[in-house]
Design an enzyme around this catalytic site. Structure first.
Site, PDB file in Angstrom:
ATOM      1  N   TYR A 441       2.202  31.753   8.412  1.00  0.00           N
ATOM      2  CA  TYR A 441       3.429  31.745   9.312  1.00  0.00           C
ATOM      3  C   TYR A 441       4.872  31.680   8.604  1.00  0.00           C
ATOM      4  O   TYR A 441       4.907  31.633   7.560  1.00  0.00           O
ATOM      5  CB  TYR A 441       3.080  31.219  10.529  1.00  0.00           C
ATOM      6  CG  TYR A 441       3.003  29.588  10.415  1.00  0.00           C
ATOM      7  CD1 TYR A 441       3.257  28.990   9.217  1.00  0.00           C
ATOM      8  CD2 TYR A 441       2.648  28.888  11.462  1.00  0.00           C
ATOM      9  CE1 TYR A 441       3.174  27.440   9.011  1.00  0.00           C
ATOM     10  CE2 TYR A 441       2.302  27.387  11.290  1.00  0.00           C
ATOM     11  CZ  TYR A 441       2.785  26.773  10.148  1.00  0.00           C
ATOM     12  OH  TYR A 441       2.545  25.566  10.149  1.00  0.00           O
ATOM     13  N   GLU A 442       5.872  32.209   9.658  1.00  0.00           N
ATOM     14  CA  GLU A 442       7.326  32.086   9.304  1.00  0.00           C
ATOM     15  C   GLU A 442       7.565  33.223   8.128  1.00  0.00           C
ATOM     16  O   GLU A 442       8.304  32.971   7.006  1.00  0.00           O
ATOM     17  CB  GLU A 442       7.577  30.628   8.579  1.00  0.00           C
ATOM     18  CG  GLU A 442       7.629  29.767   9.134  1.00  0.00           C
ATOM     19  CD  GLU A 442       8.614  30.032  10.659  1.00  0.00           C
ATOM     20  OE1 GLU A 442       9.587  30.959  10.463  1.00  0.00           O
ATOM     21  OE2 GLU A 442       8.421  29.287  11.774  1.00  0.00           O
TER      22      GLU A 442
END
Ligand SMILES: Cc1cc2nc3c(=O)[nH]c(=O)nc-3n(C[C@H](O)[C@H](O)[C@H](O)COP(=O)(O)OP(=O)(O)OC[C@H]3O[C@@H](n4cnc5c(N)ncnc54)[C@H](O)[C@@H]3O)c2cc1C
Length: 593
Positions: A441-442
């Site tokens: 994620y990110e």
């Protein structure tokens, strides 16, 4: 039972001996009076909270997970709500926030140190306040005075939490294709409709209100990322007196069942004409959201640093007590049936790999934390600019290099436990599962690698990389009169030269064929990551060499030697791989895979 002790000595080493923060704070007016003792006492208290309140909920939170009760209601695991209340009561959410909105105004760096410990103790729990801090950062930078006044005091106190709503079922990496719509209402607000998925801390029972920061498109929006705007969409629309009022039409439809971070509610969020307010200018949502995402990328680095540390502490304790086989050089504990496994060279390799990655990761993240403070608050404009550029260069390395290394570290931690590591009771398999999401994620680690090579290095003709190179060269020059440093300086110079040549070669190749960058990006980030760690380890070695009698510095020096001998050589393979180009990747027709 797993254990966790905040590594205060090593934290203080980085803060005071490597970064000399007391001096650095003097050059930033809001922190000019902050001394080392105050910083130490804040982190000691934070360590007590992390170890005594959050850590005991880590395994139980993983076992129980979050519960979707029905009709949009989600409950976090037992104890999470009470721990969050204690967290707010003690004032931790406001630590580095602006005093104008009720914050304590301490440096972001100190907040980073707090987050390392919270993440070691319990990553899933820590994501609730973590996302709120990201929402705070975006709002304070881009929100109107009215939005700030309405929301920031509540977020700063922790009464309300925040989320980041970007991802949609068909749009993850490529946010340019999101479909969520924002139609203007007559009263200046917007009606927001669409579905967001994978929203961390998207619904829960920890706070009285949840403030969603949502990316959506206005009716006249141009296609792609240039047509995305940012909106604030509260679960309950605030009353004039600041209490949560009417229920907004933003609702959790379900939560995901996933590999790790079970205690954090990963939610599907439906917006059905929900009332929202524009944050910043129309169509400029990506740049506003990037403030939150850049903070969050550093936050993910802190998550992995925390997990790497707690995995190391547990595998080290086990390696000291588990008796198995005799040392190759002959028995060490003759009165025992076998020696502790820490006598075996390969067990030491696993422990030292974890230790070397953790300690360099700590130095890197704290240094970046300090530069974030400098980029906003330093009195000298040139220092602010330099800090800003170095933070931009190092952000993808913090996100991808630390999360890759920590995944390896948690995995090695489990390997040290042998079969017992695979059993839930020991707690170490949870660290592997929790650490895995940090690579995704990110912005996945592939996307971070592309960001590093394309945007951060080649786009400005290598200016930011040269700025980092100048720091390395200055350090090398300063060590010229210290022959004991030769063993660290020579490999540092060597990897510096190799990065320069590799960057030039890839830049040339990319002009002819853009696939060359896509093919080289991931190994390139590993190589630059090692250049950064070589610099940081050489700097730590220089300090440690001056105090040869002290055990702490002896360990530092031994770890530095291990790093240069055993981990840096990974670059030989990665450089060959990066140079091998894209032909073998692109030759195979997709149908023939
Ligand atoms: C537990 C969890 C929590 C999350 N929390 C949030 C949150 O709070 N808010 C939020 O908005 N989102 C959140 N996400 C979403 C997360 O950020 C995305 O999953 C991630 O950005 C990747 O998008 P995707 O899953 O759609 O994968 P895709 O974009 O479909 O990518 C699939 C694969 O293709 C690769 N790929 C895609 N494009 C390229 C390219 N141009 N070049 C090379 N490779 C490429 C990717 O690297 C990946 O390996 C969360 C996800 C999870 C699982």
């Amino acid at each position: 039972m797993p254990q966790y002790t905040p590594p205060l000595r090593d934290m203080q080493f980085v803060l005071h001996e490597m970064l000399n923060v007391e001096q650095a704070f003097k050059e930033m007016p809001p922190h000019a009076d902050l001394d080392a003792d105050t910083v130490n006492s804040v982190i000691e208290e934070a360590g007590k909270f992390a170890a005594n309140v959050i850590f005991p909920l880590n395994q139980s939170g993983d076992e129980e997970g979050c519960t979707y009760v029905g009709d949009g209601v989600v409950k976090a695991p037992k104890g999470f709500k009470e721990a969050y209340a204690q967290y707010c009561e003690a004032g931790w959410p406001s630590l580095s926030c602006d005093p104008d909105f009720g914050g304590q105004g301490l440096p972001e760096l100190v907040n980073n140190v707090l987050y390392e410990m919270l993440n070691s103790a319990n990553q899933a729990w820590t994501m609730y306040p973590g996302l709120s801090h990201g929402a705070y950062a975006a709002l304070i930078a881009r929100g109107s005075a009215e939005l700030k006044q309405t929301y920031l005091p509540k977020i700063v106190s922790g009464e309300w939490t925040g989320t980041m709503c970007l991802t949609e079922p068909h749009a993850g990496t490529d946010l340019g294709i999101i479909r969520t719509k924002a139609e203007p209402n007559a009263d200046g607000t917007y009606a927001i409709s669409g579905t967001k998925i994978f929203i961390s801390a998207g619904e829960h029972d920890l706070s009285a209100n949840i403030i969603h920061l949502v990316l959506a498109r206005l009716p006249d929006a141009p296609a792609g990322t240039k047509g995305i705007s940012l909106f604030i969409v509260p679960k309950f629309i605030p009353n004039a007196d600041g209490t949560p009022g009417e229920r907004n039409t933003v609702k959790c439809a379900s939560i995901e069942h996933k590999m790790g971070i079970h205690g954090n509610a990963t939610s599907v969020i439906n917006l059905d004409g929900a009332k929202g307010w524009l944050v910043g200018e129309p169509h400029k949502g990506m740049s506003a959201m990037f403030i939150m995402m850049n903070g969050a990328r550093l936050g993910v680095g802190m998550q992995s640093l925390g997990l790497g540390e707690v995995a190391y502490q547990n595998s080290l304790a086990y390696a000291r007590e588990r008796l198995q086989s005799r040392a190759l050089t002959g028995p060490k504990l003759k009165d025992k049936p076998a020696d502790p496994i820490i006598v075996h060279p390969d067990v030491r390799r696993m422990l030292l790999t974890q230790k070397a990655y953790n300690e360099a990761g700590r130095f890197l993240t704290y240094w970046v934390g300090l530069m974030i403070d400098q980029s906003h608050k330093h009195t000298d404009e040139k220092v602010r600019e330099d800090a800003d550029e170095l933070v931009a260069l190092l952000t993808p390395i913090v996100k991808a290099f630390i999360t890759d290394n920590a995944f390896e570290s948690t995995n090695l931690g489990m390997q040290v436990f042998g079969g017992h590591g695979f059993i839930k009771e020991t707690g170490v398999e949870q660290y592997v599962r929790d650490a895995r999401i940090n690579l995704i994620y990110e912005g996945t680690n592939t996307i971070q690698s592309l960001d590093l090579i394309s945007r951060k290095v080649l786009l400005d003709g290598g200016k930011k990389l040269m700025k980092f190179g100048k720091l390395v060269q200055d350090f090398i020059k300063a060590q010229a009169g210290t022959p004991e440093m030769k063993e660290f300086i020579e490999p540092l110079m060597d990897i510096g030269d190799k990065v320069t040549k590799l960057t030039a070669e890839l830049g040339q190749k990319a002009m002819k064929n853009p696939d060359e960058l896509g093919a080289a990006a991931v190994p390139y980030l590993r190589v630059v990551g090692h250049l950064v760690y070589s610099y940081l380890w050489a700097r730590m070695a220089a300090v440690a060499l001056a105090k040869p009698e002290d055990d702490f510095y002896k360990a530092k020096l031994a770890t530095a030697r291990f790093y240069f001998a055993k981990l840096l050589p990974e670059t030989a393979y990665q450089i060959r791989s990066a140079r091998a180009g894209s032909d073998t990747l692109m030759a195979l027709d997709a149908a023939l895979f």
